[in-house]
Design an enzyme around this catalytic site. Structure first.
Site, PDB file in Angstrom:
ATOM      1  CB  SER A   1      -0.981   0.049   1.200  1.00 55.76           C
ATOM      2  OG  SER A   1      -1.486   1.278   1.570  1.00 55.76           O
TER       3      SER A   1
ATOM      4  CE1 TYR B   1      -4.379  -1.834   4.803  1.00 59.20           C
ATOM      5  CE2 TYR B   1      -3.558   0.145   4.253  1.00 59.20           C
ATOM      6  CZ  TYR B   1      -4.005  -0.957   3.883  1.00 59.20           C
ATOM      7  OH  TYR B   1      -4.119  -1.404   2.590  1.00 59.20           O
TER       8      TYR B   1
END
Length: 348
Positions: A138, A163
């Site tokens: 990501s 995350y």
């Protein structure tokens, strides 16, 4: 273009984890349209409206070479059984607990899916050798970085959310398994993916839901945010070009990494958009879709914990190696989303 570039091979079996997810669905559809054998696995959790996941799966049911398994990659026996039964040649790991803000509220699910689940995939690839393991990282790994555009050569040691930390952990884990066990691995740092049938937890989707309900949308950091919005078709085309092309072996006889097959790419539009411009483009797209003027009521708020001010992808290595550069404009991409949303939800 990399030397010896290979097109998608319909004789291979492709395992796509997170197969009922946004990217997983569109990637499965593209592979199936090319005649490939696809095995999808998804736990069908209710992080967002599960009906949307079933709608995606329904579109895949008609393909002869598609198999779907409802299961969780955090269950090691499930993963082991899938690998032993279907013997995938290429694995695309998209299964993960997504969302930056949700990781602050519910950290357990991130460790379970993103760390333990990915570990199970790596172990399965170790004991059932594959041609290539590709996995979703990501843009969030860049965290507090201020140098732009973000390059895969940059240090990524300052995550600002759990995350992001799990995605950075995935990269470290994959590198280790690639070096120790000879697994060809490629990590993909996706930048703010959007489009039809997308994730309702993403800002553009949530904005649209609130706009049609007559509710106020929250604009964080008082609108002073920039995102490298990347349309789903560009993401899928990038992934499809990478799947059958594992990294070349590193040649450095004086290094312990001699022979490792490992790479990381950014996949982003290389053109960050200011949040207020993105909202204006969304309002215009929704207006076109319903045939009347749509203007969102906005409340301007400070930055949320875990968020960053800007993302900006240097995607030149992707273009160099795979002769592709994401380029869909937000106007085109948001119009396709708006048209889908109005039809899917029956908005008048």
């Amino acid at each position: 273009m990399i030397e010896g570039y290979r097109e998608l091979d319909p004789n291979k079996t492709y395992l796509i984890t997170g197969g009922a997810g946004f990217i997983g669905f569109f990637l499965s559809k593209k592979l199936l349209e090319q005649g490939c054998r696809v095995v999808g696995i998804d736990n069908m959790n209710d992080y967002y409206d599960v009906n949307l996941k079933y709608s995606r799966l329904k579109q895949l049911e008609g393909y002869d070479h598609y198999t779907f398994i409802q299961g969780d990659i955090s269950d090691k026996d499930t993963v082991t059984n899938v690998f032993e039964e279907y013997k995938p040649n290429i694995v695309m790991n998209l299964a993960a607990q997504a969302g930056v803000r949700y990781s602050i509220e519910n950290p357990d699910s991130y460790i379970q899916s993103n760390i333990i689940g990915f570990y199970n995939i790596l172990e399965a690839c170790r004991h059932n050798p594959v041609d290539h393991l590709v996995y979703a990282s990501s843009s969030s790994v860049y965290g507090a970085n201020t140098k732009v555009p973000f390059s895969t050569d940059d240090q990524v040691d300052n995550p600002v959310s759990l995350y992001a930390a799990t995605k950075k952990s995935n990269e470290l884990m994959a590198h280790t398994y690639s070096q120790l066990y000879g697994i060809p691995c490629t990590g993909l740092r996706f930048f703010t993916v959007y489009g039809p049938m997308g994730r309702p937890d993403m800002a553009y989707f949530g904005f649209t839901q609130k706009i049609f309900k007559g509710e106020t949308i929250n604009v964080f950091n008082f609108g002073d945010c920039y995102r490298d919005f990347t349309y789903i078709d560009d993401i899928v085309e990038s992934v499809a070009r990478i799947l059958c092309n594992p990294p070349a072996k590193r040649v450095d006889k004086d290094s312990i990494l001699n022979g490792i097959q490992y790479a990381v790419y950014n996949i982003g539009n290389n053109q960050p958009e200011q949040l207020m411009d993105y909202i204006a483009a969304l309002e215009k797209a929704l207006s076109n879709a319903v045939g009347r003027e749509i203007v969102a009521e906005k409340e301007f708020l400070p930055m949320q914990p875990g968020d960053v001010k800007a993302t900006y992808s240097d995607s030149s290595p992707l273009e160099r190696d795979f002769d592709f550069k994401p380029s869909t404009s937000i106007e085109e991409g948001l119009q396709k989303f708006a048209d889908w949303y109005v039809e899917y939800y029956g908005v008048k």
